[in-house]
Design an enzyme around this catalytic site. Structure first.
Site, PDB file in Angstrom:
ATOM      1  N   HIS A  68       0.844  -1.200   0.000  1.00  0.00           N
ATOM      2  CA  HIS A  68       0.000   0.000   0.000  1.00  0.00           C
ATOM      3  C   HIS A  68       0.872   1.240   0.000  1.00  0.00           C
ATOM      4  O   HIS A  68       1.836   1.340   0.759  1.00  0.00           O
ATOM      5  CB  HIS A  68      -0.917   0.031   1.225  1.00  0.00           C
ATOM      6  CG  HIS A  68      -1.778   1.261   1.290  1.00  0.00           C
ATOM      7  ND1 HIS A  68      -2.754   1.517   0.351  1.00  0.00           N
ATOM      8  CD2 HIS A  68      -1.778   2.322   2.137  1.00  0.00           C
ATOM      9  CE1 HIS A  68      -3.342   2.673   0.636  1.00  0.00           C
ATOM     10  NE2 HIS A  68      -2.762   3.195   1.704  1.00  0.00           N
ATOM     11  N   SER A  69       0.540   2.191  -0.878  1.00  0.00           N
ATOM     12  CA  SER A  69       1.239   3.469  -0.965  1.00  0.00           C
ATOM     13  C   SER A  69       2.733   3.232  -1.240  1.00  0.00           C
ATOM     14  O   SER A  69       3.077   2.630  -2.252  1.00  0.00           O
ATOM     15  CB  SER A  69       1.002   4.272   0.328  1.00  0.00           C
ATOM     16  OG  SER A  69       1.391   5.613   0.184  1.00  0.00           O
ATOM     17  N   MET A  70       3.627   3.675  -0.362  1.00  0.00           N
ATOM     18  CA  MET A  70       5.046   3.403  -0.574  1.00  0.00           C
ATOM     19  C   MET A  70       5.289   1.913  -0.750  1.00  0.00           C
ATOM     20  O   MET A  70       6.135   1.485  -1.554  1.00  0.00           O
ATOM     21  CB  MET A  70       5.873   3.923   0.597  1.00  0.00           C
ATOM     22  CG  MET A  70       7.377   3.703   0.415  1.00  0.00           C
ATOM     23  SD  MET A  70       8.390   4.241   1.825  1.00  0.00           S
ATOM     24  CE  MET A  70       8.251   2.790   2.888  1.00  0.00           C
ATOM     25  N   SER A  90      -1.694  -0.899  -4.087  1.00  0.00           N
ATOM     26  CA  SER A  90      -2.814  -0.176  -3.493  1.00  0.00           C
ATOM     27  C   SER A  90      -2.434   1.268  -3.213  1.00  0.00           C
ATOM     28  O   SER A  90      -1.361   1.551  -2.667  1.00  0.00           O
ATOM     29  CB  SER A  90      -3.213  -0.873  -2.177  1.00  0.00           C
ATOM     30  OG  SER A  90      -4.111  -0.095  -1.424  1.00  0.00           O
TER      31      SER A  90
END
Length: 258
Positions: free
Chosen positions: A93-95, A120
């Site tokens: 997710h994200s990073m 994500s």
């Protein structure tokens, strides 16, 4: 801790020794392995979840955090080797999505590519958006983190806790904001599933859909209502999507395609 340090990197919150596949979960900037405790418990025993614990946080707080996505991906990919006895999938997710992409490239280069990559809340690697929050004042960086409303951010109002966690958050932001994908990198052979919120300030839907350009193994996308941490409100639906993609038959096809 094992002799080669694997236990430092991965947390197994719900062991599932009979599961046909392992899902390696990579946290967001400032996040820790504990974010994925509910995922591990929900997917066991069908899927065994290994949550990555980056250096610099919680029980690894005395270790320097990484400030380079590629170096972090090198470390994760290297330490996944002992877990290749079963198919591996990646969820970030994200990073964590960016790190997961770079880990997937390394696994495929080593001939042990992942069965699936779930990304994500992150725009595709080929999309560059200039952000410099890692250079902001402490107050500015705290406001940025709070604005994303990912988890309870009350700890950021505690001076002692803030002193411990802010350097890690800044290091993570530096890693992801200075990252630039290698334009010569091959397209992944594994399938990619992209998930995002429809009002994510960090990942516009059109930028998320460009993940399709980074794989030859098939691409699907799912857009939920919400912002950067849409998945907190749609956990059940996200888990259903992940579980469906990791059914034994799907995993078998993915491995063969890779």
């Amino acid at each position: 801790m094992t002799a080669n340090g694997q236990a430092d990197w991965f947390r197994n919150f719900a062991p599932a020794p009979q599961a046909p596949v392992r899902l390696v979960c990579l946290p967001h900037a400032g996040g820790s392995a504990g974010y994925y405790v509910p995922v591990a418990r929900a997917l066991a025993p069908r899927v065994e979840v290994l949550a990555v614990q980056y250096p610099g946080r919680q029980d690894r707080r005395h270790e320097a955090p990484f400030t380079d996505v590629r170096l972090l991906a090198d470390a994760v990919a290297e330490r996944l080797a002992p877990y290749a006895d079963r198919p591996l999938a990646l969820f970030g997710h994200s990073m964590g999505a960016t790190v997961g992409y770079e880990v997937a490239l390394r696994l495929e280069a080593a001939g042990r590519g992942p069965a699936h990559l779930f990304v994500s809340g992150r725009r595709a690697p080929s999309v560059v958006v200039e952000e410099r929050w890692h250079l902001a004042t402490d107050a500015g960086l705290v406001r940025e983190v709070k604005s994303l409303a990912g988890t309870d951010t009350a700890f950021l109002d505690d001076p002692e806790l803030l002193e411990m966690v802010l350097p890690v958050i800044r290091a993570d932001y530096r890693a992801v904001e200075t990252y630039r994908a290698d334009p010569a990198a091959p397209r992944l052979a594994c399938p990619v599933t992209a998930l995002t919120g429809d009002h994510d300030p960090k990942a516009a839907v059109e930028h998320v859909l460009r993940w399709e350009r980074h794989t030859t193994g098939g691409f699907t996308a799912q857009v939920f209502s919400g912002g950067h941490f849409y998945l907190n409100d749609h956990a059940a639906d996200v888990l259903r999507t992940v579980a469906a993609r990791l059914e034994p038959g799907v995993v078998g096809v993915s491995r063969a395609a890779g």
